[in-house]
Enzyme design. Structure first.
Site, PDB file in Angstrom:
ATOM      1  N   ASP A   4     -18.340  40.152 -31.593  1.00  0.00           N
ATOM      2  CA  ASP A   4     -18.558  38.703 -31.633  1.00  0.00           C
ATOM      3  C   ASP A   4     -18.146  38.106 -30.291  1.00  0.00           C
ATOM      4  OD1 ASP A   4     -19.264  36.324 -33.442  1.00  0.00           O
ATOM      5  OD2 ASP A   4     -17.389  35.685 -32.509  1.00  0.00           O
ATOM      6  N   GLU A  53     -17.562  34.292 -28.087  1.00  0.00           N
ATOM      7  CA  GLU A  53     -17.535  32.838 -27.985  1.00  0.00           C
ATOM      8  C   GLU A  53     -18.042  32.494 -26.597  1.00  0.00           C
ATOM      9  OE1 GLU A  53     -17.096  31.181 -30.638  1.00  0.00           O
ATOM     10  OE2 GLU A  53     -16.296  32.859 -31.804  1.00  0.00           O
ATOM     11  N   HIS A  89     -14.782  30.875 -35.649  1.00  0.00           N
ATOM     12  CA  HIS A  89     -15.164  30.579 -34.271  1.00  0.00           C
ATOM     13  C   HIS A  89     -14.129  31.040 -33.250  1.00  0.00           C
ATOM     14  CE1 HIS A  89     -18.732  28.554 -35.628  1.00  0.00           C
ATOM     15  NE2 HIS A  89     -18.016  27.753 -36.387  1.00  0.00           N
ATOM     16  N   ASP A 134     -13.923  36.247 -36.512  1.00  0.00           N
ATOM     17  CA  ASP A 134     -15.321  36.341 -36.929  1.00  0.00           C
ATOM     18  C   ASP A 134     -15.764  37.801 -37.073  1.00  0.00           C
ATOM     19  OD1 ASP A 134     -15.614  33.620 -37.077  1.00  0.00           O
ATOM     20  OD2 ASP A 134     -16.777  33.411 -35.238  1.00  0.00           O
TER      21      ASP A 134
END
Length: 264
Positions: A16, A18, A150, A155
């Site tokens: 994941d 960001e 987030h 996540d």
């Protein structure tokens, strides 16, 4: 296109990111996290903030909790990416919307060719009412707690838990994809009108046009191109093919969509 046999894995790396925004062309990575899963269980983790060398907006900080001060002193992508690549190796990568989002960001910095399992893609091919296909919606459906949504590592953990449940649902109930038939010929139109309704089971054979769909001995259309390939990629696990929709198009011609049910 989905190759449904490839969805079932016990060992993979959950990924994941960001980012400063949604565009892989203009925005930058600010966090990378990954979990190495072996035989269905998390074994190792990787997590790093990334200095994007650009300002993080207040909207992204509000969403992720990652501020400009937090990334000061963090490695930039030229240092973070090699460490991530070393961790991931050639493992299959698992993520939510990984194909259209995370992988596109990562490929800006390395020509990654790892096979990707997308929990969004899998969920969209299951016959379940999830109330939406976001990671948040799937967590809510399955009762998966994501305490720090987030943030990349949280996540990753949530995506892994969701995947275990999606995989179990697929193993029990199968999955599906649809194929729109080319059915402009007069014979096809007549047979659709007389022999087909929603739920009619179809036979699939091959002819010079691609896949031929028939209701019993009555041909109703052909399938070619990418949908033919998707059928052929999954042919050995096809359970049945049925009419899922009949609509009226231009010149009052009937349009037929077939649903292919697969399972292992």
């Amino acid at each position: 296109m989905a190759v449904f046999k490839e969805f079932i894995r016990d060992s993979y790396v959950v990924v994941d990111l960001e980012t400063t925004g949604l565009s892989p062309f203009y925005d930058k990575i600010i966090e990378i996290a990954a979990i190495k899963v072996t035989d269905g269980k998390p074994a190792e983790t990787f997590s790093t903030l990334v200095d994007p060398k650009t300002r993080i907006s207040s909207e992204i900080t509000a969403l992720t909790g990652i501020s400009n001060d937090m990334v000061k002193g963090a490695p930039d992508i030229s240092k973070a990416m090699p460490e991530f690549l070393k961790f991931a190796g050639d493992s299959a990568l698992l993520g939510h919307n990984i194909i259209r989002f995370d992988l596109r960001f990562l490929q800006n910095y390395a020509p990654m060719e790892n096979y990707c399992i997308d929990t969004l893609n899998l969920a969209q091919h299951l016959k379940a009412n999830f109330g939406g296909f976001s990671l948040t919606a799937l967590c809510g459906h399955y009762g998966v707690i994501n305490d720090n949504a987030h943030r990349a590592l949280s996540d990753c953990l949530a995506t892994h838990e969701v995947y275990l449940r999606l995989k179990d649902e697929y193993m029990k109930n199968g999955a599906f994809f649809t194929m729109a038939a080319n059915c402009g010929r007069k014979l096809f139109q007549q047979n659709i009108s007389e022999k087909c309704s929603v739920g009619t089971e179809l036979n699939v054979t091959r002819n010079e046009k691609g896949l031929l769909l028939s209701a019993g001995e009555f041909p109703v259309g052909t399938v070619s191109g990418s949908k033919q390939k998707e059928y052929e990629d999954n042919e050995d696990i096809v359970k049945k093919v049925t009419v899922s929709k009949i609509t009226e198009g231009a010149n009052s011609k009937l349009l037929l969509t077939a649903e292919v049910t697969v399972g292992i």
